[in-house]
Design a protein around this motif. Structure first.
Motif, PDB file in Angstrom:
ATOM      1  N   CYS A  43      50.714  17.562   3.178  1.00 41.96           N
ATOM      2  CA  CYS A  43      52.182  18.565   4.135  1.00 41.96           C
ATOM      3  C   CYS A  43      53.038  17.877   3.277  1.00 41.96           C
ATOM      4  CB  CYS A  43      51.927  17.968   5.439  1.00 41.96           C
ATOM      5  SG  CYS A  43      52.766  16.939   5.263  1.00 41.96           S
ATOM      6  N   CYS A  89      53.903  12.387   1.697  1.00 40.45           N
ATOM      7  CA  CYS A  89      53.399  11.012   0.856  1.00 40.45           C
ATOM      8  C   CYS A  89      53.886  11.247   0.047  1.00 40.45           C
ATOM      9  CB  CYS A  89      51.865  10.997   0.934  1.00 40.45           C
ATOM     10  SG  CYS A  89      51.141  10.700   2.847  1.00 40.45           S
ATOM     11  N   CYS A 113      45.376  12.568   4.144  1.00 40.02           N
ATOM     12  CA  CYS A 113      44.383  13.341   3.628  1.00 40.02           C
ATOM     13  C   CYS A 113      43.480  12.803   2.630  1.00 40.02           C
ATOM     14  CB  CYS A 113      45.645  14.521   3.552  1.00 40.02           C
ATOM     15  SG  CYS A 113      46.840  14.976   4.536  1.00 40.02           S
ATOM     16  N   CYS A 144      50.204   8.271   7.529  1.00 35.18           N
ATOM     17  CA  CYS A 144      50.124   9.356   7.749  1.00 35.18           C
ATOM     18  C   CYS A 144      51.418   9.696   7.789  1.00 35.18           C
ATOM     19  CB  CYS A 144      49.917  10.176   8.381  1.00 35.18           C
ATOM     20  SG  CYS A 144      49.986  11.599   8.609  1.00 35.18           S
TER      21      CYS A 144
END
Ligand code: SF4
Ligand code: SF4
Length: 269
Positions: free
Chosen positions: A21, A24, A93, A144
């Motif tokens: 997304c 990070c 991820c 996350c």
């Protein structure tokens, strides 16, 4: 007149994205003032979220966000690895397959038929997997998103040529250090802190809610014991298993227990 001395060569830092997304990478940009100091000490050679300037490899440090979900991803990460002296994965991820690894629990063709009007156009692998399942990884930053302070400390260590000092303990340790009351013991709230890696600063318990495991498994966790405590506190097993099948659900430490419990009970919806 003598020519000015050439500027010293700075280590080259590259940042890459796979299925993710971008949160990070945003944590890197959120370093704000420290980012300017960092940019003086390293050459930011590839970071498309911040700049369209691209310096080809080799790179000294590659930060990699995101999971591998397509055949093209799998090829690209091998090419990045070949050009990177150190490769550091950042975020759930990249280190566990992420929330998108929930799709690993069903058939790819079934998902494609439900999601896309032309599923035959979609070239995807049957699973979303962490980077370490494809190439060698030097260091992993869980979370996350990742904790930006932890990222900065790791980068400083790497620039100094020393090994990053990443935490191994669980969130409970951070909770105790902050003197926070335990939501599991005092209110029976199903907190994943005992099996989750420290590094976030125990933010969620500090706000009176349970940890939901976004930093992934702590070193040598015992989720079976924790789930027994949840069940003893009245949480149905189905809900307890759902807690494991979350952002880091594809990590072996959480997945093997969730799989075993579902084999005993039959699939939990
Ligand atoms: S780990 Fe979380 S914040 Fe980072 S890219 Fe993945 S979903 Fe986004
Ligand atoms: S609130 Fe959660 S993280 Fe904090 S001590 Fe209790 S179980 Fe551990």
């Amino acid at each position: 007149m003598t020519a000015p001395a050439p500027a010293p060569l700075r280590p080259r830092l590259a940042v890459f994205k796979f299925a993710s997304c971008d949160g990070c990478q945003l944590s890197i940009l959120n370093l704000e003032e420290e980012l300017l100091a960092l940019a003086e000490r390293v050459e930011i050679a590839h970071f498309l979220e911040a700049s369209s300037r691209v310096v080809p490899g080799p790179w000294d440090v590659a930060l990699v966000e995101g999971s591998i979900t397509t055949p093209h991803d799998a090829e690209r990460i091998r090419a990045i690895r070949a050009q990177s002296r150190l490769l550091v994965t950042i975020g759930a991820c990249a280190t566990s397959g992420g929330i998108q690894a929930l799709r690993n629990l069903a058939e790819l063709e079934e998902w494609k038929a439900h999601v896309y009007p032309r599923p035959e156009w979609i070239a995807a692998l049957p699973t979303s997997t962490p980077i370490a399942e494809h190439v060698a990884v030097d260091h992993e930053l869980q979370g996350c998103p990742i904790d930006r302070g932890q990222l900065l400390r790791v980068l400083v260590r790497l620039l100094l040529g020393t090994r990053p000092d990443l935490p191994l303990a669980s969130v409970c340790l951070e909770c105790k250090r902050r003197g926070q009351p335990c939501v599991l013991v005092t209110r029976g709230v199903p907190c994943l802190g005992p099996v989750t890696r420290a590094g976030c600063g125990a933010i969620c318990p500090g706000l009176g809610r349970d940890c939901y495991g976004c930093f992934g498994p702590a070193a040598d966790p015992n989720p079976a014991s924790l789930l027994r405590a949840f069940e003893a506190a009245g949480l149905p097993r189905r809900d307890a298993v759902r807690r494991l099948r979350h952002i880091n659900g594809w990590r072996r430490e959480f997945r093997s227990l969730a799989d075993a419990l579902e084999r005993e009970d039959g699939p939990h919806d």
